[in-house]
Structures are given as structure tokens and as C-alpha cells.
Design a protein around this motif. Structure first.
Motif, PDB file in Angstrom:
ATOM      1  N   VAL A 130      -2.616   1.846   1.561  1.00  0.00           N
ATOM      2  CA  VAL A 130      -1.980   0.604   2.016  1.00  0.00           C
ATOM      3  C   VAL A 130      -2.709  -0.572   1.369  1.00  0.00           C
ATOM      4  CG1 VAL A 130      -1.381  -0.827   4.005  1.00  0.00           C
ATOM      5  CG2 VAL A 130      -1.346   1.678   4.200  1.00  0.00           C
ATOM      6  N   GLY A 131      -2.038  -1.245   0.454  1.00  0.00           N
ATOM      7  CA  GLY A 131      -2.626  -2.410  -0.209  1.00  0.00           C
ATOM      8  C   GLY A 131      -2.788  -2.173  -1.699  1.00  0.00           C
ATOM      9  N   ALA A 132      -1.999  -2.892  -2.514  1.00  0.00           N
ATOM     10  CA  ALA A 132      -2.098  -2.749  -3.972  1.00  0.00           C
ATOM     11  C   ALA A 132      -2.862  -3.912  -4.572  1.00  0.00           C
ATOM     12  CB  ALA A 132      -0.709  -2.611  -4.591  1.00  0.00           C
ATOM     13  N   GLY A 133      -4.075  -4.102  -4.086  1.00  0.00           N
ATOM     14  CA  GLY A 133      -5.017  -4.995  -4.768  1.00  0.00           C
ATOM     15  C   GLY A 133      -5.858  -4.134  -5.700  1.00  0.00           C
ATOM     16  N   GLY A 134      -6.889  -4.727  -6.261  1.00  0.00           N
ATOM     17  CA  GLY A 134      -7.751  -3.980  -7.177  1.00  0.00           C
ATOM     18  C   GLY A 134      -8.340  -2.738  -6.536  1.00  0.00           C
ATOM     19  N   HIS A 135      -8.876  -2.884  -5.310  1.00  0.00           N
ATOM     20  CA  HIS A 135      -9.528  -1.746  -4.652  1.00  0.00           C
ATOM     21  C   HIS A 135      -8.529  -0.629  -4.352  1.00  0.00           C
ATOM     22  CE1 HIS A 135     -13.514  -3.664  -3.441  1.00  0.00           C
ATOM     23  NE2 HIS A 135     -12.854  -4.627  -4.038  1.00  0.00           N
ATOM     24  N   GLY A 136      -7.328  -0.983  -3.869  1.00  0.00           N
ATOM     25  CA  GLY A 136      -6.326   0.026  -3.529  1.00  0.00           C
ATOM     26  C   GLY A 136      -5.821   0.750  -4.768  1.00  0.00           C
ATOM     27  N   LEU A 137      -5.551  -0.016  -5.829  1.00  0.00           N
ATOM     28  CA  LEU A 137      -5.056   0.597  -7.056  1.00  0.00           C
ATOM     29  C   LEU A 137      -6.128   1.468  -7.705  1.00  0.00           C
ATOM     30  CD1 LEU A 137      -3.163  -2.546  -8.366  1.00  0.00           C
ATOM     31  CD2 LEU A 137      -2.090  -0.384  -7.701  1.00  0.00           C
ATOM     32  N   ALA A 138      -7.394   0.997  -7.661  1.00  0.00           N
ATOM     33  CA  ALA A 138      -8.488   1.804  -8.209  1.00  0.00           C
ATOM     34  C   ALA A 138      -8.620   3.104  -7.415  1.00  0.00           C
ATOM     35  CB  ALA A 138      -9.795   1.017  -8.174  1.00  0.00           C
ATOM     36  N   THR A 139      -8.456   3.013  -6.101  1.00  0.00           N
ATOM     37  CA  THR A 139      -8.522   4.213  -5.261  1.00  0.00           C
ATOM     38  C   THR A 139      -7.463   5.222  -5.701  1.00  0.00           C
ATOM     39  OG1 THR A 139      -9.262   2.867  -3.397  1.00  0.00           O
ATOM     40  CG2 THR A 139      -8.416   5.060  -2.876  1.00  0.00           C
TER      41      THR A 139
END
Lengths: 101, 416
Positions: free
Chosen positions: B37-46
Motif C-alpha cells: 500500500v503506497g507507491a512512493g519510493g519506499h513502496g516501489l523499492a519494496t
């Protein structure tokens, strides 16, 4: 900058005269040694942090110096009510109804 | 399409009409093995590392707004790893090492620029704290060095080291491997890499509920684009973490504050490093477009307004103008705010929650951008295997009960 009504001075004053004091109505357990670690952590660290109306403490540091409570909407930052410490939290439904939110 | 000098030349000759879309925009499927949940840098990197290192291809990233439109696109892009405690040093240094090879790894230019991050000391307390950081870092093999005011001015000639200013500079700590990167490119590069491996990135898809089965474990998500069945959910929602976690009935030790930044009109290259001053609330670097990128402080009160009070950025400019006198002649182009989720010990929470199948990566406060690759890397391990990676083992939600806090209030460069 917020314009905050101090319920003690009964005046609208700029935010710079005040210090924010965190979430209101978080009661310190009366007997700390008897509460569980989890409940103590809840008291110390866990906060409701709502996206919406929030009851919070403010202190009129550059005015009367008194702590009081405010109800603020955390998306619009609009202050819906301020009231003296010790007074009960106003009914949120009527407050939000009155301001058309 | 692989980016190279050859593809660049070919596209230039054909009028740049043949560039393909960088990531797919699929409709959500009925079920996934895991959802972030969340397509910021951290979410996309995950999602990227879950697909690449853990072979999970049937996964999705859902995003309320647009990709990288939250704090990823709003921060001041500073990267460093000069934190005090071993847990933090392990985490941020892991990220820094990933930054060093990230453009090659992603075949996407994230413009990582190790131009040096200098933190200014203005009083005896600062000197003691920063020297302690320098020693703690060097013991762990992380570069950090102490500079006199004259050495600091050599490193950053814009600096005013006069003893007659309100808060004179009495020294500085310099991490030469610190620097900046292009924030949007980080989100885009991870999105492109994840999408190519089969990860569905679903924008304009707001999570409205978290479903749980009779045992209490996660069974799916309700979203604005329909229900999605999944047994694993990783929440990487930054300032809105309390709201999302509340849908599963989990209270968090977080408070969300507006944090502001602003940029000047673009000027010719004048500053080749990053300078930060925690004590007087100011930091500045120059972007490749020439704008001076300035970070201000947080507002005093919790808010989701994504703006912040003008007196906060005005206060920062007071300090900036004294530290860097030429900036007085610059006009500020624009300012904005992002909502940062702050923990009581200023360290993130990366790990399991009381709800089986629900994982959380939050609490990055005012300094999450620098950790993006490392955060995604260890959180991918946590979601994929169900257990934390050794690097994030200490960053539990449970530490607020046990008391094993990781106090980085002095390393967080924004006072709050």
C-alpha cells in the motif's frame, strides 16, 4: 499561521503566542506501577493521529500562560472550538455540523 | 527497452517518437500473493526487491494518488548515513551502499551525486554531539570527519564563517560520501524495474478497508477500484500510516506533521555540496537545474494539510540568509509541504504488526528519502519471508513496549 482563541484571555491571538502540547485527554495512569508495559507504552507513545477532528492541548505561553484544549480539523487546520482545561470535550458531531463539515 | 547511448541516438534520429511507456497501468486482479500500500519510493523499492530477490511476481502496489506524488516528490533529496546508533548506521549505510550502484542496477539514471554533506555546529553542545557522531561512525567504518570553520569554508565557499553573526559556525561534520539524487527518477526507476518483472502498479486506487479472516489474519483489501484478495499486506503509507493501520484496528506511535521545503529561482552553479544546520533549522543544496533547494522545519502541530505555515519557511530563510549571504539577492520560486510521520524516537518502524499478514514500514519522519533503497530491500525480505532482515530486526513496533528505543533525535537534521 493559525489564529487561536484563548478561552482564558477570551481573545483571538496569532499562533506564535502559543506552544502546542500534543493530543488532549490522554490521562496519566493513576498508579503507574500497576499498569502493563503495553498500557504504559499506549500512554507514553501511541496517539490517535486522526485525519479529521483532533482534540489537542495548547499553552498560551506569551499570554496568560495557561494550558487549554482545542478541537481542530487536521486537513483544513480550522479550529472548531477552544475550551478550558478540565472542561469536557465538546460534542464533535454538533461542532462539525455547525461549521458545515 | 534498455537505456544506452545507442537507444538515445536512435530515438534522437527518429524524433523521440519511439519511447515506450516505462511501466504498465493494469487493472487490479482479483487476488495477489502480496499487496504493498503506497507507491512512493519506499513502496516501489519494496515491490522491486520482492520480485527480484524473493521471486514474488504476483504482487501489486496500490496507490491512492499518483506514483511518487507524496513525500518522494516533495523532499530535498539528501542522502547520508552519519547516524549515531549501530542499528541506524547498519540501516542507512545499507541504503548508501545500494545508492552507489543504483543507476546501473535499475538501468535508470537516478543522478546519485556523492557531493558531500556538511552539518554545521554553532555551539558547544553541537560540537560535542557531532564529534560523538564522527567517532561512532568511524568505529563502524562509516566516513565522517570533523572540520574547523576555515576547512568548512574551503569546502563550501558560500559559507559565512564570520564570528559576528547571531549563530557563528564553530565547526562542522562532513560525510563526503553523502550527497543527493533525483527523487522522481528513484520512483520511476523502481516502478519501471518492478513492472518489467510483472509487478502490477495500480494508481488512483485508494485503500478503504483491510479485511480479516475469523482468525484475525489479513484476507484482503477494500479499495476504490474494488476488493483485492491477499494474505500479505505491506503498508508503506508515510504520513497516512495511522489512517491505513486504523482500518485494521492497529494504533500506531506516530504523529503526522507538515514539513516544508522551498526552491529559489535557478542560478549558475554556486554550491557543490549539501550544508545542513540543525540548530538554526536550515539546509541547502543546489539542484542540477540551478535552483537552491532549501529545507525548512515542521509545523508545531499535527496536520494532514500538505502546506504548513509561512512563518516556518520564513524563519528558515532568516538562517539561510545569514549563513549564505549571496542568497539574500535570490527570489524564492515556490514552496510546498509534505506530511511526515514522526515516531517518539525519530527512528522508523519496519516489521511485523499484531495482525498476522500485516506488515508496516513507516515512521521515517523528516528523513526517509536517503533510506529508500535500503528500506525497500529489508522490508521486501520482511514481507516475503514473514520475518525481519537482521538489518531491520531492531526497528520493531514492539520496541515502544520493551523500551529498546533507537534515539536518533540528534541525527535527524530537522528539529521537531
Amino acid at each position: 499561521m493559525l489564529l487561536i482563541r484563548c478561552p482564558v484571555c477570551e481573545m483571538d491571538r496569532p499562533e506564535l503566542e502559543f506552544r502546542y502540547g500534543g493530543e488532549a485527554h490522554v490521562a496519566r495512569p493513576l498508579d503507574p506501577s500497576s499498569v502493563s508495559d503495553q498500557d504504559w507504552a499506549e500512554y507514553l507513545y501511541f496517539r490517535s493521529n486522526p485525519r479529521g477532528v483532533h482534540a489537542e492541548r495548547w499553552r498560551h505561553t506569551s499570554g496568560c500562560g495557561r494550558f487549554f484544549n482545542a478541537i481542530r480539523h487536521t486537513v483544513t487546520d480550522r479550529i472548531l472550538a477552544t475550551y478550558k482545561a478540565g472542561e469536557p470535550k465538546p460534542d464533535l458531531a454538533t461542532l462539525t455540523g455547525e461549521t458545515g463539515r | 527497452m534498455k537505456f544506452s547511448a545507442l537507444t538515445l541516438l536512435r530515438q534522437a534520429l527518429s524524433g523521440n517518437t519511439g519511447w515506450p511507456e516505462q511501466w504498465r497501468s493494469p487493472e487490479p486482479k482479483a487476488s495477489y500473493d502480496a499487496v504493498i500500500v503506497g507507491a512512493g519510493g519506499h513502496g516501489l523499492a519494496t515491490a522491486y526487491y520482492m520480485a527480484k530477490e524473493h521471486g514474488m511476481r504476483n504482487i501489486a502496489v496500490v496507490e491512492k494518488g499518483w506514483l511518487g506524488g507524496g513525500n518522494t516528490g516533495r523532499n530535498t533529496t539528501i542522502i547520508r548515513s552519519n547516524y549515531l546508533w549501530e542499528e541506524s548506521q547498519g540501516l542507512y549505510e545499507h541504503a548508501l551502499k545500494l545508492w552507489e550502484g543504483l543507476s546501473q542496477e535499475l538501468n535508470y539514471n537516478v543522478m546519485y551525486s556523492p557531493r558531500g554533506v556538511m552539518m554545521l555546529a554553532h555551539n558547544t553542545h553541537d560540537v560535542q554531539v557531532f564529534k560523538r557522531h564522527v567517532h561512532a561512525n568511524r568505529l563502524q567504518g562509516i566516513d565522517n570527519e570533523w572540520l574547523t570553520p576555515e576547512q568548512a569554508k574551503d569546502f563550501c565557499p558560500l559559507l559565512n564563517i564570520s564570528k559576528d553573526i547571531r549563530y557563528p559556525i564553530v565547526g562542522a561534520a562532513l560525510q563526503r560520501r553523502g550527497g543527493t539524487a533525483r527523487h522522481d527518477a528513484v520512483a520511476w526507476g523502481y516502478a519501471r524495474g518492478a513492472s518489467a518483472m510483472g509487478v502490477d502498479i495500480i494508481q488512483n486506487c485508494e485503500v478503504t478497508g483491510i479485511d480479516r479472516d475469523p482468525s484475525g489474519a489479513v484476507s484482503g483489501l477494500q479499495t476504490s477500484r474494488g476488493p483485492i484478495r491477499t494474505k500479505r499486506v505491506g503498508v508503506v503509507a508515510a504520513g497516512h500510516t495511522s489512517v491505513v493501520m486504523g482500518m485494521a484496528g492497529v494504533r500506531m506511535p506516530l504523529e503526522s506533521y507538515p514539513l516544508q521545503a522551498l526552491v529559489s529561482e535557478p542560478v549558475k552553479p554556486a554550491m557543490s555540496c549539501v550544508v545542513m544546520s540543525n540548530t538554526i533549522h536550515a539546509y541547502m543544496s543546489q539542484s542540477d537545474k540551478g535552483e537552491m533547494v532549501i529545507g525548512a522545519g515542521t509545523d508545531a502541530y499535527t496536520s494532514y494539510s500538505q502546506t504548513g505555515g509561512l512563518h516556518i519557511s520564513s524563519h528558515t530563510l532568516d538562517a539561510i540568509c545569514e549563513l549564505f549571504p549571496p542568497v539574500r539577492r535570490l527570489r524564492m520560486l515556490r514552496n510546498w509541504g509534505g506530511i511526515v510521520d514522526v515516531t517518539p524516537d525519530r527512528s522508523p518502524i519496519i516489521g511485523k504488526t499484531p495482525v498476522p499478514g500485516l506488515f508496516v514500514n513507516c515512521g521515517w519522519g523528516t528523513g526517509g528519502f536517503k533510506a529508500t533503497p535500503g528500506s525497500g530491500n529489508v522490508f521486501a525480505h520482511t514481507v516475503a519471508t514473514g520475518e525481519p532482515h537482521p538489518i531491520n530486526a531492531g526497528f520493531t513496533l514492539d520496541r515502544f513496549r520493551t523500551g529498546r528505543l533507537i534515539d536518533e533525535a540528534a541525527a535527524a537534521a530537522v528539529a521537531h
